[in-house]
Design an enzyme around this catalytic site. Sequence first.
Site, PDB file in Angstrom:
ATOM      1  N   LYS A   1       0.834  -1.213   0.000  1.00 12.51           N
ATOM      2  CA  LYS A   1       0.000   0.000   0.000  1.00 12.51           C
ATOM      3  C   LYS A   1       0.869   1.264   0.000  1.00 12.51           C
ATOM      4  CE  LYS A   1      -1.990  -1.071   3.923  1.00 12.51           C
ATOM      5  NZ  LYS A   1      -1.156  -2.257   4.295  1.00 12.51           N
TER       6      LYS A   1
ATOM      7  N   ARG B   1      -9.006   1.398   9.523  1.00 15.62           N
ATOM      8  CA  ARG B   1      -8.616   0.026   9.842  1.00 15.62           C
ATOM      9  C   ARG B   1      -9.620  -0.678  10.731  1.00 15.62           C
ATOM     10  NH1 ARG B   1      -2.568   0.602   9.309  1.00 15.62           N
ATOM     11  NH2 ARG B   1      -1.782  -1.447   9.792  1.00 15.62           N
TER      12      ARG B   1
ATOM     13  N   ARG C   1      11.731  -5.840   4.129  1.00 14.54           N
ATOM     14  CA  ARG C   1      11.588  -4.388   3.928  1.00 14.54           C
ATOM     15  C   ARG C   1      12.674  -3.591   4.663  1.00 14.54           C
ATOM     16  NH1 ARG C   1       5.953  -2.000   5.061  1.00 14.54           N
ATOM     17  NH2 ARG C   1       6.174  -3.330   6.895  1.00 14.54           N
TER      18      ARG C   1
ATOM     19  N   ARG D   1      11.987  -1.703  10.335  1.00 14.24           N
ATOM     20  CA  ARG D   1      10.988  -1.273  11.315  1.00 14.24           C
ATOM     21  C   ARG D   1      10.938  -2.236  12.499  1.00 14.24           C
ATOM     22  NH1 ARG D   1       5.654   0.136   7.873  1.00 14.24           N
ATOM     23  NH2 ARG D   1       4.736  -1.075   9.567  1.00 14.24           N
TER      24      ARG D   1
ATOM     25  N   ARG E   1       0.310  -8.677  13.799  1.00 13.55           N
ATOM     26  CA  ARG E   1      -0.282  -7.667  12.901  1.00 13.55           C
ATOM     27  C   ARG E   1      -1.242  -8.328  11.918  1.00 13.55           C
ATOM     28  NH1 ARG E   1       4.896  -5.220  10.449  1.00 13.55           N
ATOM     29  NH2 ARG E   1       3.478  -3.973   9.191  1.00 13.55           N
TER      30      ARG E   1
END
Length: 229
Positions: free
Chosen positions: A23, A98, A137, A170, A181
């Site tokens: 996203k 969300r 990532r 992160r 998550r």
Amino acid sequence: MALETKKALARAVIFLGPPGAGKGTQARLVAGEFHVPHLSTGEMLRENAVSGTELGRLARPIMESGSLVPDDLILRMVEDRIARPDCANGFVFDGFPRTLPQAEALNRTLERQDFAPPVVIFFRVADDILMRRMTGRRTCKVGSEIYNIYDFPPKVAGRCDVDGGELIQRADDRPEVIRERLAAYDRQTKPLVEFYRSQGVLDEIDAAAGMAAVTASVFAVLHRPKGRP
Ligand code: AP5
């Protein structure tokens, strides 16, 4: 030219999908193309955490556990942000809403501010791909550029191609937090797919595809003439 594209968006675009679906990567491209703000609630919260605000202090441990930050804190932050003049021509939400209460509150706000109904793009991807995308990532500490050590590595390891900034991982991209998550997504965010489908504003794309194909799917939705197919 820029003015014409600004007019062409004139609405809220919502990128809905699981963590790691791509996203943020796509939202940066869309915001650049249409000259509108990219509003990532995760990014806003991380900035608050780094600068040590009250919101950041409250949000940091919640984010590092993989849970969602309470709706009232998120809604206050978002409403303040979209009231700013740079949002008048539209904006791209990445990671918001969300929960159902967030989505309902956003509908009310958009209506109050005379925005057209939002365009919601659902990024569909399987969990095994998400795990690889999140563990791989790396993000630039300076400009938030997004890389992936498996699929989109920087030219120089650990350094951003654009500004040379340090690339960091992160805190919530560890496998045990990613599992939390994904569970929070299934429990609290997935129901929004049906919520927006029932309002006739949802488009679904195959976000497991390669980057160029995903970008093409996103822009095909956004460049479609007004009125749905
Ligand atoms: P947030 O920052 O919003 O994270 P997220 O939704 O979990 O999404 P991600 O940023 O992990 O993934 P993404 O879909 O943007 O993927 P990306 O483009 O980076 O939220 C973090 C936390 O903040 C939440 O857990 C919560 O605690 C809190 N929070 C935030 N908003 C909230 C809200 N509204 N309410 C309550 N709490 C909230 O891509 C991932 C990787 O894949 C990258 O490495 C990228 O290079 C790669 N990639 C992208 N596209 C492709 C492709 N097509 N092919 C191969 N690799 C790709």
